[in-house]
Design an enzyme around this catalytic site. Sequence first.
Site, mmCIF file in Angstrom:
data_model
loop_
_atom_site.group_PDB
_atom_site.id
_atom_site.type_symbol
_atom_site.label_atom_id
_atom_site.label_comp_id
_atom_site.label_asym_id
_atom_site.label_seq_id
_atom_site.Cartn_x
_atom_site.Cartn_y
_atom_site.Cartn_z
ATOM 1 N N CYS A 122 0.810 -1.216 0.000
ATOM 2 C CA CYS A 122 0.000 0.000 0.000
ATOM 3 C C CYS A 122 0.846 1.268 0.000
ATOM 4 O O CYS A 122 0.325 2.361 -0.214
ATOM 5 C CB CYS A 122 -0.943 -0.006 1.198
ATOM 6 S SG CYS A 122 -2.048 -1.442 1.242
ATOM 7 N N HIS A 258 -3.050 7.010 2.825
ATOM 8 C CA HIS A 258 -3.525 5.743 2.272
ATOM 9 C C HIS A 258 -4.914 5.449 2.823
ATOM 10 O O HIS A 258 -5.164 5.599 4.018
ATOM 11 C CB HIS A 258 -2.548 4.629 2.636
ATOM 12 C CG HIS A 258 -3.077 3.256 2.405
ATOM 13 N ND1 HIS A 258 -3.680 2.877 1.216
ATOM 14 C CD2 HIS A 258 -3.120 2.160 3.227
ATOM 15 C CE1 HIS A 258 -4.051 1.614 1.310
ATOM 16 N NE2 HIS A 258 -3.729 1.158 2.514
ATOM 17 N N ASN A 289 -10.226 -0.111 0.173
ATOM 18 C CA ASN A 289 -8.765 -0.056 0.215
ATOM 19 C C ASN A 289 -8.216 -0.635 -1.080
ATOM 20 O O ASN A 289 -8.281 -1.838 -1.305
ATOM 21 C CB ASN A 289 -8.256 -0.846 1.427
ATOM 22 C CG ASN A 289 -6.737 -0.868 1.538
ATOM 23 O OD1 ASN A 289 -6.022 -0.573 0.589
ATOM 24 N ND2 ASN A 289 -6.244 -1.244 2.703
#
EC number: 2.3.1.301
Length: 335
Positions: A122, A258, A289
């Site tokens: 990520c 993020h 996500n």
Amino acid sequence: MKQIAATSGPTNIGLLSVGSYRPQRVVTNDELCQNIDSSDEWIYSRTGIKTRRFAARDESTASMATEAGREAIAKAGLEASDIDCVVVATSTHFLQTPACGPAVAAALGATGVPAFDISAGCAGFGYALGVAADMVRGGTAGKVLVLGSEKLSPTVDMTDRSNCFIFADGAAGVVVGETPTQGIGPTVWGSDGTQATAIRQDIDWMDYLDRPTGPRPFLRLEGSAVFRWAAFEMGKVGQQAMDAAGVRPDEIDVFLPHQANSRINEILAKSLELRPDAVIANDIEHTGNTSAASIPLAMAEVLATGAAKAGDLALLIGYGAGLSYTAQVVRLPPG
């Protein structure tokens, strides 16, 4: 002694544009709860996610990256032939080789340019942006297309109540090039391999090949461990990025962390002591996500909705599998 020639590039660089691609299929919490003992309210209260996008069977990390890249190039007022390098941040290119980047470059028409992948979970987009910024400043490329693209839905066990509602699919990216004023601050990045198992593929591919009739590999997440690490350590990383850029917290207009968990983002915003009116990206609510794609997708969203505008000062923080992390201060590009 013969001296080897050195290269150098512009001092001032920045983001020239942002482009994005979101798959058509919208998946609700209620749909996912058909396979697990949970509810829309429970998922939303703990993650901030209401819906997410899943890619179609014939959509790939490369095809989504291509669409996002095409939009980013067009919004920068450029042609594919103007791009000197393509960097794709991804952990879900489902071929061991070749890499995703060359296929994306070819599909866009950026022929003959260096193109490669970065796999940093990520944090991947921030890593790719850091590499691209150094390339332009170093004079090895004039304009670099930086993409984050993920197709996470096939990697998730849809009966795993701990994480099946978290991950999703999508792609977005930016063009990095010379700008009149400084638009990208120094990259602060690092990793903590002692926590490598906190976000992991649970079965090694070689072990799976030895037992092909056994369970297949899936993405697993130790949610509590990642939450504690991100919420209480990433604020320090963000502060380091602001210090490196010579920027105070009260000068940040937009916070683009993020998109892992809205509660983490709220904690980070408070710990960083950002202005009360600073925009905090919340693309996770309807996107989920998307790992390396989440920061540029969130950037595209705040610009498209008018929540932020070109030239705003933004703090980017990426964190995830590795465990890896990265942060930069940037000026937002035109939407």
